[in-house]
Design a protein around this motif. Structure first.
Motif, PDB file in Angstrom:
ATOM      1  N   THR A  17       0.871  -1.334  -0.177  1.00 27.09           N
ATOM      2  CA  THR A  17       0.028   0.095   0.009  1.00 27.09           C
ATOM      3  C   THR A  17       0.869   1.230  -0.278  1.00 27.09           C
ATOM      4  O   THR A  17       0.781   2.363  -0.776  1.00 27.09           O
ATOM      5  N   LEU A  32      -7.280   3.475  -3.119  1.00 27.74           N
ATOM      6  CA  LEU A  32      -7.888   2.335  -3.298  1.00 27.74           C
ATOM      7  C   LEU A  32      -7.265   1.043  -2.954  1.00 27.74           C
ATOM      8  O   LEU A  32      -7.802  -0.084  -2.249  1.00 27.74           O
ATOM      9  N   THR A  33      -5.685   1.019  -3.125  1.00 26.82           N
ATOM     10  CA  THR A  33      -5.141   0.069  -2.683  1.00 26.82           C
ATOM     11  C   THR A  33      -5.079  -0.263  -0.913  1.00 26.82           C
ATOM     12  O   THR A  33      -5.284  -1.265  -0.310  1.00 26.82           O
ATOM     13  N   PHE A  64      -8.594  -1.613  -0.289  1.00 25.38           N
ATOM     14  CA  PHE A  64      -8.354  -3.268  -0.487  1.00 25.38           C
ATOM     15  C   PHE A  64      -7.881  -3.700   0.665  1.00 25.38           C
ATOM     16  O   PHE A  64      -8.281  -4.914   1.071  1.00 25.38           O
ATOM     17  N   SER A  65      -6.518  -3.336   0.885  1.00 24.34           N
ATOM     18  CA  SER A  65      -5.789  -3.987   1.914  1.00 24.34           C
ATOM     19  C   SER A  65      -6.444  -4.103   3.457  1.00 24.34           C
ATOM     20  O   SER A  65      -6.597  -4.980   4.187  1.00 24.34           O
ATOM     21  N   ALA A  77      -9.643  -3.993   3.703  1.00 26.99           N
ATOM     22  CA  ALA A  77     -10.763  -5.095   3.707  1.00 26.99           C
ATOM     23  C   ALA A  77     -10.274  -6.419   3.735  1.00 26.99           C
ATOM     24  O   ALA A  77     -10.999  -7.275   4.593  1.00 26.99           O
ATOM     25  N   VAL A  78      -9.190  -6.907   3.321  1.00 25.11           N
ATOM     26  CA  VAL A  78      -8.840  -8.127   3.490  1.00 25.11           C
ATOM     27  C   VAL A  78      -8.383  -8.389   4.698  1.00 25.11           C
ATOM     28  O   VAL A  78      -8.697  -9.404   5.338  1.00 25.11           O
TER      29      VAL A  78
END
Length: 203
Positions: A24, A34-35, A38-39, A41-42
């Protein structure tokens, strides 16, 4: 016979967080937000699957506490920012934090910040801090959890961000331990970040 080292699930999650934060902050700077989303959320998914806190409840009293904690945290960082902005190098660190994602529309950034607050709290307070609190007294768990939250930000290479992450992590963690409400912590986190990055930025 070779003995296999079995790491605690929360520690494996922490290594996972370090890896994701590296990509990230150090790799995908052009698509930072956005990254980051996503990170986060994971990590939230990992925390929930591994047995983290999923209870989303909050009384009016807890909501009021979360609101005023967010206000107090904003005021603290406002003063913190004013003092450090008087010096050239810290002022560059502050600008670096805001320049990480480039120019993003405020409505787009607001949605991302709220989602990131939700995901981060599921992992860092609902999973990591809860796992630590189950193994040690609340105060050491809070300090260690806040320190771990700050240390993953070392990858960003911004000393001010590391300090800010420790302070914010400690406040969110204390709120979680006191209220036992993950939703209250999410509410506080979201309010603070939206205020600091969208409504009344420190820059």
């Amino acid at each position: 016979m070779v003995r296999v080292l079995k790491l605690p699930q929360w520690f494996v999650g922490l290594l996972f967080a370090v890896t994701l934060w590296y990509f990230t902050f150090a790799t995908f700077r052009e698509n930072f937000w956005l990254t980051f989303l996503f990170s986060s959320a994971v990590l939230a998914l990992y925390g929930v699957v591994m047995g983290g806190d999923r209870r989303l409840r909050m009384s009016r009293y807890e909501a009021a506490i979360a609101f005023w904690v967010a206000v107090a945290l904003y005021v603290f960082f406002f003063v913190f920012n004013f003092i450090f902005s008087l010096f050239e190098t810290p002022r560059e660190w502050i600008e670096q934090i805001y320049d990480s994602g480039g120019g993003v529309p405020w409505y787009y950034l607001t949605v991302i910040l709220v989602l990131v607050a939700i995901f981060e709290e599921f992992f860092w307070r609902g999973y990591i801090l809860r796992a630590l609190a189950d193994r040690m007294n609340p105060l050491p768990a809070l300090i260690l959890g806040s320190l771990l939250y700050a240390l993953v930000h070392v990858i960003a290479g911004n000393p001010l961000l590391i300090v800010a992450a420790f302070i914010a992590g400690a406040v969110f963690g204390l709120l979680y331990l006191v209220t036992k409400s993950l939703l209250a912590t999410i509410f506080c986190h979201a309010l603070f970040t939206v205020a600091a990055f969208v409504v009344m930025p420190f820059r």
